[in-house]
Design a protein around this motif. Sequence first.
Motif, short mmCIF file in Angstrom:
data_model
loop_
_atom_site.label_atom_id
_atom_site.label_comp_id
_atom_site.label_asym_id
_atom_site.label_seq_id
_atom_site.Cartn_x
_atom_site.Cartn_y
_atom_site.Cartn_z
N ARG A 9 -2.14 -12.18 12.15
CA ARG A 9 -3.32 -13.04 11.96
C ARG A 9 -4.27 -12.95 13.15
O ARG A 9 -5.48 -13.06 13.00
CB ARG A 9 -2.89 -14.49 11.72
N LYS A 10 -3.69 -12.72 14.33
CA LYS A 10 -4.53 -12.61 15.53
C LYS A 10 -5.20 -11.24 15.62
O LYS A 10 -6.33 -11.13 16.12
CB LYS A 10 -3.67 -12.84 16.78
N SER A 11 -4.50 -10.19 15.17
CA SER A 11 -5.02 -8.82 15.29
C SER A 11 -4.77 -8.05 14.00
O SER A 11 -3.93 -7.15 13.96
CB SER A 11 -4.36 -8.11 16.47
N PRO A 12 -5.46 -8.40 12.92
CA PRO A 12 -5.17 -7.79 11.62
C PRO A 12 -5.34 -6.27 11.58
O PRO A 12 -4.68 -5.60 10.80
CB PRO A 12 -6.16 -8.48 10.67
N ARG A 13 -6.17 -5.71 12.42
CA ARG A 13 -6.43 -4.27 12.39
C ARG A 13 -5.33 -3.48 13.11
O ARG A 13 -5.31 -2.25 13.02
CB ARG A 13 -7.79 -3.96 13.02
N SER A 14 -4.45 -4.19 13.81
CA SER A 14 -3.40 -3.49 14.56
C SER A 14 -2.13 -3.30 13.75
O SER A 14 -1.12 -2.85 14.27
CB SER A 14 -3.07 -4.28 15.84
N PHE A 15 -2.18 -3.66 12.47
CA PHE A 15 -0.97 -3.65 11.64
C PHE A 15 -0.26 -2.30 11.64
O PHE A 15 0.95 -2.23 11.78
CB PHE A 15 -1.31 -4.07 10.21
N GLN A 16 -1.00 -1.23 11.54
CA GLN A 16 -0.38 0.08 11.38
C GLN A 16 0.25 0.60 12.67
O GLN A 16 0.98 1.58 12.64
CB GLN A 16 -1.42 1.09 10.89
N THR A 17 -0.01 -0.03 13.78
CA THR A 17 0.48 0.52 15.04
C THR A 17 1.50 -0.37 15.73
O THR A 17 2.63 -0.51 15.27
CB THR A 17 -0.72 0.80 15.97
N LYS A 18 1.11 -0.99 16.82
CA LYS A 18 2.08 -1.60 17.73
C LYS A 18 2.66 -2.93 17.26
O LYS A 18 3.74 -3.33 17.73
CB LYS A 18 1.46 -1.77 19.12
N LEU A 19 2.02 -3.66 16.35
CA LEU A 19 2.52 -4.96 15.96
C LEU A 19 3.91 -4.89 15.34
O LEU A 19 4.74 -5.78 15.53
CB LEU A 19 1.57 -5.66 14.98
N GLY A 28 9.68 -6.47 16.76
CA GLY A 28 11.10 -6.14 16.78
C GLY A 28 11.61 -5.35 15.60
O GLY A 28 12.83 -5.23 15.41
N PHE A 29 10.71 -4.77 14.80
CA PHE A 29 11.13 -3.98 13.64
C PHE A 29 11.25 -2.51 14.02
O PHE A 29 10.50 -2.01 14.86
CB PHE A 29 10.15 -4.16 12.49
N PHE A 30 12.18 -1.81 13.36
CA PHE A 30 12.42 -0.41 13.67
C PHE A 30 11.22 0.46 13.31
O PHE A 30 10.85 1.36 14.04
CB PHE A 30 13.66 0.10 12.93
N ASP A 31 10.65 0.16 12.15
CA ASP A 31 9.50 0.93 11.68
C ASP A 31 8.79 0.13 10.59
O ASP A 31 9.21 -0.97 10.23
CB ASP A 31 9.92 2.30 11.15
N GLN A 32 7.73 0.70 10.07
CA GLN A 32 6.92 0.01 9.07
C GLN A 32 7.70 -0.24 7.79
O GLN A 32 7.57 -1.31 7.17
CB GLN A 32 5.66 0.82 8.77
N ALA A 33 8.53 0.69 7.39
CA ALA A 33 9.33 0.54 6.17
C ALA A 33 10.30 -0.64 6.30
O ALA A 33 10.49 -1.41 5.34
CB ALA A 33 10.09 1.82 5.87
N HIS A 34 10.90 -0.77 7.47
CA HIS A 34 11.82 -1.89 7.73
C HIS A 34 11.08 -3.22 7.61
O HIS A 34 11.55 -4.18 6.98
CB HIS A 34 12.42 -1.73 9.13
N LEU A 35 9.91 -3.30 8.21
CA LEU A 35 9.09 -4.51 8.15
C LEU A 35 8.74 -4.87 6.71
O LEU A 35 8.91 -6.02 6.28
CB LEU A 35 7.82 -4.32 8.96
N ILE A 36 8.24 -3.91 5.96
CA ILE A 36 7.80 -4.17 4.59
C ILE A 36 8.97 -4.64 3.73
O ILE A 36 8.84 -5.58 2.93
CB ILE A 36 7.13 -2.92 3.98
N ARG A 37 10.12 -4.01 3.91
CA ARG A 37 11.30 -4.40 3.14
C ARG A 37 11.70 -5.84 3.44
O ARG A 37 11.97 -6.63 2.53
CB ARG A 37 12.45 -3.45 3.47
N GLU A 38 11.72 -6.22 4.71
CA GLU A 38 12.08 -7.59 5.08
C GLU A 38 11.04 -8.60 4.61
O GLU A 38 11.37 -9.68 4.15
CB GLU A 38 12.26 -7.68 6.60
N MET A 39 9.77 -8.23 4.74
CA MET A 39 8.68 -9.11 4.33
C MET A 39 8.74 -9.39 2.83
O MET A 39 8.61 -10.53 2.39
CB MET A 39 7.34 -8.45 4.70
N LYS A 40 8.94 -8.35 2.04
CA LYS A 40 9.00 -8.53 0.59
C LYS A 40 10.24 -9.34 0.19
O LYS A 40 10.20 -10.13 -0.75
CB LYS A 40 9.00 -7.18 -0.12
N ASN A 41 11.33 -9.15 0.91
CA ASN A 41 12.54 -9.89 0.62
C ASN A 41 12.36 -11.38 0.82
O ASN A 41 12.89 -12.20 0.06
CB ASN A 41 13.68 -9.37 1.50
#
Length: 270
Positions: free
Chosen positions: A216-226, A231-244
Amino acid sequence: MQILPSPALAQIVKHFLIIENDHTAHVQHRMFSDGNTGMVFNYGDPLIHLESHNELSAILPFGFIYGQLDIFQNIISAGKIGMLIVVFHPFGLSSLLKISAIELKNQILNLETFYSLEIETLLDQIFQSSDIFSKIQIVENFLTRKLTMSNQADNLAFNTIKLIHHHNGNLSVNQLTSILQISERKLQRTFEEHIGLPPKRYSGVIRIQYFLKLLRKSPRSFQTKLVYDAGFFDQAHLIREMKNISGITPSQYISQTNLLAANFLQIPEK
């Protein structure tokens, strides 16, 4: 809008949350876990709870509680939204009601179940009150009357929650038990009794909420360092946990222009 409670209630109440919006009828919203429990007073138009994969629906009472959410919930607003939500600390609701937290897990329950002799008068006072601060004072007076010495937080639950939040959900169960010098079984029992989610699941919720705060603070940084900062391994890990946890992806979350709260937002109906 968030408003802090009085010192007398700070032991169990994190803050009061005010959600107001003027909608046309029949707008669907998604509510998912933020690690807290709540008591809701609806002074707007009726809310409808969609259950069992949207196959069943029920009109929510104007006063209800919700326990820890392990699955997201869909709610339809029938018009104007006006809610005063008592956001409890993770252990606050079970402590107030003197009920094991696991019994409240994924439950949305009528306040009449617990306060049958008082709830009608309480709701009338909230409806008739002219401003939000008066409404909060009414609720504070009610909760203060219900507090007893036995509503104190369990020390182990309190310390574990504090530790999890300090590390933004990025401690394993083994790390928690090692730091706290307790067995995994004792930790699991403590969370069942006072929190309502297993420690691993609760930590996952806090990690997702920390990521969403960064997003919410830096919406454009989603694809990179956020992704890695949270603490997520990669983007796929994040998306899986978020959807769950929420049923939506980070991109869907940040694309919503009507974010009513960090874990309550309007979603398109299927």
